[in-house]
Design a protein around this motif. Sequence first.
Motif, PDB file in Angstrom:
ATOM      1  N   VAL A 188      94.174  27.292 -72.361  1.00  0.00           N
ATOM      2  CA  VAL A 188      94.717  26.098 -71.719  1.00  0.00           C
ATOM      3  C   VAL A 188      93.746  25.742 -70.596  1.00  0.00           C
ATOM      4  O   VAL A 188      93.688  26.418 -69.573  1.00  0.00           O
ATOM      5  CB  VAL A 188      96.129  26.360 -71.166  1.00  0.00           C
ATOM      6  N   LEU A 189      92.969  24.690 -70.810  1.00  0.00           N
ATOM      7  CA  LEU A 189      91.854  24.402 -69.923  1.00  0.00           C
ATOM      8  C   LEU A 189      91.980  23.039 -69.272  1.00  0.00           C
ATOM      9  O   LEU A 189      92.375  22.062 -69.907  1.00  0.00           O
ATOM     10  CB  LEU A 189      90.536  24.464 -70.702  1.00  0.00           C
ATOM     11  N   GLY A 190      91.619  22.988 -67.984  1.00  0.00           N
ATOM     12  CA  GLY A 190      91.554  21.750 -67.240  1.00  0.00           C
ATOM     13  C   GLY A 190      90.147  21.508 -66.741  1.00  0.00           C
ATOM     14  O   GLY A 190      89.200  22.220 -67.091  1.00  0.00           O
ATOM     15  N   GLU A 199      90.119  14.196 -66.827  1.00  0.00           N
ATOM     16  CA  GLU A 199      88.786  14.630 -66.417  1.00  0.00           C
ATOM     17  C   GLU A 199      88.226  15.720 -67.322  1.00  0.00           C
ATOM     18  O   GLU A 199      87.019  15.981 -67.321  1.00  0.00           O
ATOM     19  CB  GLU A 199      88.804  15.110 -64.968  1.00  0.00           C
ATOM     20  N   ALA A 200      89.097  16.370 -68.091  1.00  0.00           N
ATOM     21  CA  ALA A 200      88.652  17.421 -69.009  1.00  0.00           C
ATOM     22  C   ALA A 200      88.578  16.939 -70.453  1.00  0.00           C
ATOM     23  O   ALA A 200      88.310  17.733 -71.354  1.00  0.00           O
ATOM     24  CB  ALA A 200      89.589  18.627 -68.911  1.00  0.00           C
ATOM     25  N   SER A 243      91.161  26.422 -64.829  1.00  0.00           N
ATOM     26  CA  SER A 243      90.693  25.124 -64.340  1.00  0.00           C
ATOM     27  C   SER A 243      90.237  25.286 -62.908  1.00  0.00           C
ATOM     28  O   SER A 243      90.458  26.322 -62.282  1.00  0.00           O
ATOM     29  CB  SER A 243      91.817  24.075 -64.391  1.00  0.00           C
ATOM     30  N   SER A 244      89.621  24.266 -62.373  1.00  0.00           N
ATOM     31  CA  SER A 244      89.364  24.239 -60.938  1.00  0.00           C
ATOM     32  C   SER A 244      90.673  24.048 -60.189  1.00  0.00           C
ATOM     33  O   SER A 244      91.664  23.548 -60.747  1.00  0.00           O
ATOM     34  CB  SER A 244      88.398  23.100 -60.587  1.00  0.00           C
TER      35      SER A 244
END
Length: 469
Positions: free
Chosen positions: A370-372, A406-407, A451-452
């Motif tokens: 699960v990536l942002g 943004e991702a 994510s950041s």
Amino acid sequence: MIELTLAEIAEAVDGRLVVGSSGATSATVVRGISQTDSREVAPGQIFFARRGEETDGHRFAGSAVDAGAALLVVEQEADDRVPQIVVAESTIALGRLATEVVRRVRAGGELTIVGITGSNGKTTTKNLVAAMAERRGASVASEKSFNNEVGGPLTMLRVDAGTRTLVAEMGASAEGEIARLTAMAPPAIGVVLTVGLAHAGEFGGIETTFRTKSEMVRDLPNDAVAVLNRDDPYVTRMAELTAARVRWFGQHPEAEVRASGIDSDASGTRFTLHIGDASRPVVFRVLGEHHVTNALAAAAVGSELGLTLEQIVEALEGATRAARWRMEVMGGRDGITVVNDAYNASPDSMAAGLRTLAQIARPGARTVAVLGAMSELGEYSIEEHRRIGLQAVRLGISELVVVGQEARNLHISAINEGSWDGESVFFEEQDAAFDHLVRTLQPNDTVLVKSSNAAGLRLLGDRLGEAFA
């Protein structure tokens, strides 16, 4: 903080003392630590009223006094119920006071300062070093990620006459910032972990990042120690820039502090720690093989602080997580493991997180990433998000869940690489992603949330951890 009179503080910060109606005099002693957030002020403390992009600390001077502040440092006179020191710029004054306090403690005691920087791993390494420093006496370490022009001085101001070790995380978003922090608290041991693309948008490229991180060791005297990562070619170059003695760590055969036999799973990482000719096995419960680099850096510092190999191993094995929201293992119901690593993300740490996900999954079970967004990459943003999408597919991650506009390039890249049959899904909002995951996660899945900090997926990770607790 050490005791200082109002006159001494005013001189240190180059300010004008105004006692107002408080009844104080220039000889009045202040000993409380400093704060820049009026909501955190406790009785006896100093409140620095800073002007920020979104608010002005002077608006909250009265609240700080109500909470018990003993002194205000301001750029214009505010609440006269307590003494005030009027300065040209409060943030600069904060740094000047930190410089003076550290100077006095170093002159009067046995304070050893450890400075830590790098594109990745600063907070984890700082926490490990702090655990080791506690074994040699009273220590002060940066809280959370207090590593900039405000957080650094706030940490430094916590030292007193009994402090034996100050462990200071030192970050930067521009050239010169680490040099300013090392001038406030000159390290006896300066650590550089990595040079990568974190904050590349602000720095302007990898060479600028290299110059900025090298500020940690450029001004070290010849009786100091530069602890450098032998595995990172940019960090290796820093040996030519310092007068200090160099102590290498890493997996390179030239590293005096190194690891061998690295083996990772969902319970952590096992490896053999070598310091010179001595070695010991380590069961390191911090998840992720990439954190072995941080463990080696901390071990090198521990050795320089005089700890035995047994004490160093004990400190490493006592660590259960890198820090809050950093490779934090959650969940458990139906064998579902949630790894919440969404406090920070750079291309290097994102890649390392995906490799860890692929390594720790149960045989035959699914992996879900699960990536942002990765923030502060500037012109590198599109390219680096696309690269991470490619890597997720090539590592065989079972499902990619991308959150936030943004991702989106990450999701598109995965689809173009061949993840076209539902293996990669995209959601604008966290709530939709959460609903999808709760509905589709299967027993024994391993989930990485990464994510950041600005993307806020750490909160999604917490929700998933609670849902599958």
